[in-house]
Design an enzyme around this catalytic site. Sequence first.
Site, mmCIF file in Angstrom:
data_model
loop_
_atom_site.group_PDB
_atom_site.id
_atom_site.type_symbol
_atom_site.label_atom_id
_atom_site.label_comp_id
_atom_site.label_asym_id
_atom_site.label_seq_id
_atom_site.Cartn_x
_atom_site.Cartn_y
_atom_site.Cartn_z
ATOM 1 N N HIS A 283 0.844 -1.199 0.000
ATOM 2 C CA HIS A 283 0.000 0.000 0.000
ATOM 3 C C HIS A 283 0.885 1.257 0.000
ATOM 4 O O HIS A 283 0.668 2.183 -0.779
ATOM 5 C CB HIS A 283 -0.919 -0.041 1.235
ATOM 6 C CG HIS A 283 -1.672 1.219 1.500
ATOM 7 N ND1 HIS A 283 -2.995 1.375 1.145
ATOM 8 C CD2 HIS A 283 -1.296 2.385 2.086
ATOM 9 C CE1 HIS A 283 -3.389 2.594 1.503
ATOM 10 N NE2 HIS A 283 -2.374 3.224 2.081
ATOM 11 N N GLU A 284 1.907 1.244 0.858
ATOM 12 C CA GLU A 284 2.805 2.407 0.923
ATOM 13 C C GLU A 284 3.595 2.556 -0.376
ATOM 14 O O GLU A 284 3.865 3.673 -0.823
ATOM 15 C CB GLU A 284 3.759 2.290 2.118
ATOM 16 C CG GLU A 284 3.055 2.220 3.481
ATOM 17 C CD GLU A 284 2.090 3.375 3.732
ATOM 18 O OE1 GLU A 284 2.388 4.498 3.306
ATOM 19 O OE2 GLU A 284 1.028 3.135 4.332
ATOM 20 N N HIS A 287 1.568 4.545 -2.745
ATOM 21 C CA HIS A 287 1.684 5.999 -2.536
ATOM 22 C C HIS A 287 2.954 6.531 -3.200
ATOM 23 O O HIS A 287 2.963 7.576 -3.826
ATOM 24 C CB HIS A 287 1.773 6.312 -1.036
ATOM 25 C CG HIS A 287 0.453 6.239 -0.322
ATOM 26 N ND1 HIS A 287 -0.662 6.905 -0.751
ATOM 27 C CD2 HIS A 287 0.082 5.593 0.818
ATOM 28 C CE1 HIS A 287 -1.663 6.672 0.092
ATOM 29 N NE2 HIS A 287 -1.234 5.866 1.051
ATOM 30 N N GLU A 363 -5.916 7.210 -0.983
ATOM 31 C CA GLU A 363 -5.833 5.996 -0.169
ATOM 32 C C GLU A 363 -6.481 4.807 -0.882
ATOM 33 O O GLU A 363 -5.963 3.686 -0.837
ATOM 34 C CB GLU A 363 -6.492 6.212 1.195
ATOM 35 C CG GLU A 363 -5.758 7.193 2.081
ATOM 36 C CD GLU A 363 -4.315 6.793 2.375
ATOM 37 O OE1 GLU A 363 -3.996 5.587 2.355
ATOM 38 O OE2 GLU A 363 -3.490 7.697 2.596
ATOM 39 N N ASP A 367 -4.722 1.328 -1.934
ATOM 40 C CA ASP A 367 -5.302 0.008 -1.633
ATOM 41 C C ASP A 367 -5.432 -0.826 -2.915
ATOM 42 O O ASP A 367 -5.154 -2.023 -2.925
ATOM 43 C CB ASP A 367 -6.692 0.159 -1.006
ATOM 44 C CG ASP A 367 -6.627 0.476 0.489
ATOM 45 O OD1 ASP A 367 -5.534 0.366 1.074
ATOM 46 O OD2 ASP A 367 -7.679 0.822 1.068
HETATM 47 ZN ZN LIG Z 1 -2.135 5.155 2.785
#
Ligand SMILES: [Zn+2]
Length: 440
Positions: A283-284, A287, A363, A367
């Site tokens: 997930h990171e 980003h 976000e 995901d």
């Molecule tokens: Zn996040």
Amino acid sequence: MTKDFRKIIIVFISLFVLFAAAVTVSEIVNYNHILRTYPQSGQIAVPDTVQVTMPTQAAFNFQKSKVTTWLIRLFLSFAVPAFFIFSKLSIHIRNWAAGRARRWISIIILYFIVYSVIETLIYLPLDIYTGFFRMHQYGLSNQTFVQWLTDTIKNFIVNTVLTGAIIWVPFLIIKKSPKRWWLYIALISIPYLFIVSYIQPVVIDPIFNHYKPVEDSQLALKIEDLLHKTPIGDCQVYQVDKSKETNQMNAYMTGVFNTKRIVLWDTTINYLDTDEVLGVTAHEMGHYLMGHVWKSIVFGGLGSILILYLIYRLMGYILRKAKGRLGFGKVSDIAAFPLIILLINMMMFFTAPITNAYSRSMETEADRFELELTRNNFATATATVKLHQQSLTMPEPGSVYMLWTYDHPTFKSRVDFANNYRPWENGQPLKYQKFIKEGK
Ligand SMILES: [Zn+2]
């Protein structure tokens, strides 16, 4: 003045009461919705599908407390600067600073330090309650009061020094360019935020915690493998010793350029299994690949052009109307600082639903990337459940509270997404295929 002043206070308090009522009603509606629809205990009906169950009584109580203290803070964010202006305290601080310092810059810095100390003292009881006592009441913290106080003081010093060192810059711009300052300040905020984001992970964060590469060598290897499935290259993955303060879990991405890094709280590594940690890391990575840090800085800077322009117009209007009765007649007068803060807080209140929606969409995309990279829906869903249940987060809050405070999608919607997003199962293209090597 007193008549106008009374009118403003009555209008403000009425609007605030209406808003608080809307928050409360939507919380009650949500409370009943959860009681009616959530199953009592988790049964996995379909293999590979995770069900979100009824929150504990503690989670319900924690939510009520969080909403209440959020409303108190919101009220104070308007009332405290207004108090500085209308009590003439701001004028007294400016005069005091002017009597003590010769240079214009020193007066501004001195004013700012005194303002920060008074403001911090006003908020201190609330900060002690939410930051220390409530955390212990709900079993979310293992800090002693001395540790908590030390961190709070460190935080205050770091913030006051960093802001104090540059606070005169916007005032200088306002003084030199009384008609265009809103544009110049917004534009220089972009490189400034880049510099802060660049130095924060290497200069500021280590003041509070210890950062080191992921210790568990097996896990580190698996994270390395996952990184090699993406075009990321030289991204550092760190663990930070949060377990000394809290048993909550978290991970985040920070830094820009070559200080970019993914940080996992050690609690996350301790409480989640390997697949779940890999999911959180993926997930990171999402980003990182989508450039969410720099995009937020650039869009934030551009958005602040509009916000500062509105503040510029409002300040002009208020100062004309006040005809000197406030004790300051120019925006560049440091005594006007609380009025600027008041207007900024008002703008932040009105723009919060927009900035939160933007953050929630980022976000969701992180995901989505996590699922496309790991294809492990189950671990994504169980990690989401564990992360949120551990911190007593409600599966969903009332709608008003959600719009104003949620920069992540609700825990329930994230679990639903993790359960259902499986384009690879019926041959549909992946949205982030370009970020995933070897198609897996
Ligand atoms: Zn996040």
